[in-house]
Design a protein around this motif. Structure first.
Motif, PDB file in Angstrom:
ATOM      1  N   TYR A  59       0.867  -1.175   0.000  1.00 23.94           N
ATOM      2  CA  TYR A  59       0.000   0.000   0.000  1.00 23.94           C
ATOM      3  C   TYR A  59       0.899   1.218   0.000  1.00 23.94           C
ATOM      4  N   ASP A  82      -0.831   6.247  -4.120  1.00 21.90           N
ATOM      5  CA  ASP A  82      -2.054   5.694  -4.720  1.00 21.90           C
ATOM      6  C   ASP A  82      -2.928   5.214  -3.566  1.00 21.90           C
ATOM      7  N   TYR A 141      -5.991   4.859  -2.705  1.00 21.36           N
ATOM      8  CA  TYR A 141      -7.226   4.073  -2.778  1.00 21.36           C
ATOM      9  C   TYR A 141      -6.960   2.608  -3.097  1.00 21.36           C
ATOM     10  N   ALA A 142      -5.732   2.261  -3.447  1.00 26.04           N
ATOM     11  CA  ALA A 142      -5.433   0.927  -3.975  1.00 26.04           C
ATOM     12  C   ALA A 142      -4.498   0.127  -3.088  1.00 26.04           C
ATOM     13  N   GLY A 152      -9.049  -1.897  -5.248  1.00 26.95           N
ATOM     14  CA  GLY A 152      -9.396  -0.987  -4.173  1.00 26.95           C
ATOM     15  C   GLY A 152      -9.140  -1.543  -2.782  1.00 26.95           C
ATOM     16  N   ARG A 153      -8.531  -0.714  -1.953  1.00 23.70           N
ATOM     17  CA  ARG A 153      -8.294  -1.094  -0.554  1.00 23.70           C
ATOM     18  C   ARG A 153      -9.614  -1.402   0.126  1.00 23.70           C
ATOM     19  N   GLU A 154     -10.640  -0.609  -0.177  1.00 27.98           N
ATOM     20  CA  GLU A 154     -11.940  -0.802   0.451  1.00 27.98           C
ATOM     21  C   GLU A 154     -12.556  -2.155   0.070  1.00 27.98           C
ATOM     22  N   LEU A 179      -9.116   5.348   6.467  1.00 27.29           N
ATOM     23  CA  LEU A 179     -10.155   5.148   5.458  1.00 27.29           C
ATOM     24  C   LEU A 179     -11.050   6.382   5.402  1.00 27.29           C
ATOM     25  N   GLU A 216      -8.330   9.461   2.055  1.00 24.70           N
ATOM     26  CA  GLU A 216      -7.441   9.314   0.900  1.00 24.70           C
ATOM     27  C   GLU A 216      -7.373  10.580   0.056  1.00 24.70           C
ATOM     28  N   GLY A 217      -8.503  11.246  -0.129  1.00 27.51           N
ATOM     29  CA  GLY A 217      -8.556  12.441  -0.968  1.00 27.51           C
ATOM     30  C   GLY A 217      -7.784  13.618  -0.405  1.00 27.51           C
TER      31      GLY A 217
END
Length: 145
Positions: free
Chosen positions: A29, A33, A35-36, A54-56, A117, A120-121
């Protein structure tokens, strides 16, 4: 400054109902990046193969079946945090991996400490890379058509 979280997890590659073998899988991770997650599978006799998703999706898949298309993740038993199935598909070919949930949860916990979580943005570095990537894609489309 890019930061990352890495882990190596032993997973079972389920070739068929009768045949499986254990392989090392590198989980990675990076804040560049956010989100991934990247899973690099080290199959015997083949070059390593990396999947990015996606991590989610990985977070959700540890507890309940989720995913559509090429990546699907689900617990082996829904009410028990024991083992997780990761199904990867390209066209008609698919690969199925089984992992203990605990090293995945430990890895995901470390990613959450690095970038919580939902936050990320907030990484300006990611937004800059996204803008650069979109500019490149638009330029390629304009020159091609």
């Amino acid at each position: 400054m890019r930061e990352s979280v890495q882990a190596e997890v032993m997973m079972s590659f389920l070739v068929s109902e009768e045949l499986s073998f254990r392989i090392p899988v590198e989980l990675r991770y990076e804040t560049g990046d956010p989100y991934a997650v990247r899973l690099t599978f080290h199959l015997p006799g083949d070059a390593p193969v990396t999947w990015v998703f996606g991590r989610e999706l990985l977070i959700d898949g540890v507890g309940r079946p989720c995913g559509e298309g090429d990546v699907r993740i689900s617990p082996v038993e829904e009410e028990v945090l024991g083992e997780v199935l990761i199904r990867l598909q390209v066209g008609g070919d698919q690969a199925l991996f089984r992992s203990s949930a605990s090293p995945l949860v430990a890895f995901l916990d470390r990613t959450d400490k690095l970038v919580p979580l939902g936050q990320e943005g907030a990484l300006a570095d990611f937004d800059a890379h996204l803008d650069e990537a979109l500019d490149r894609i638009l330029a390629e489309e304009q020159s091609a058509g």
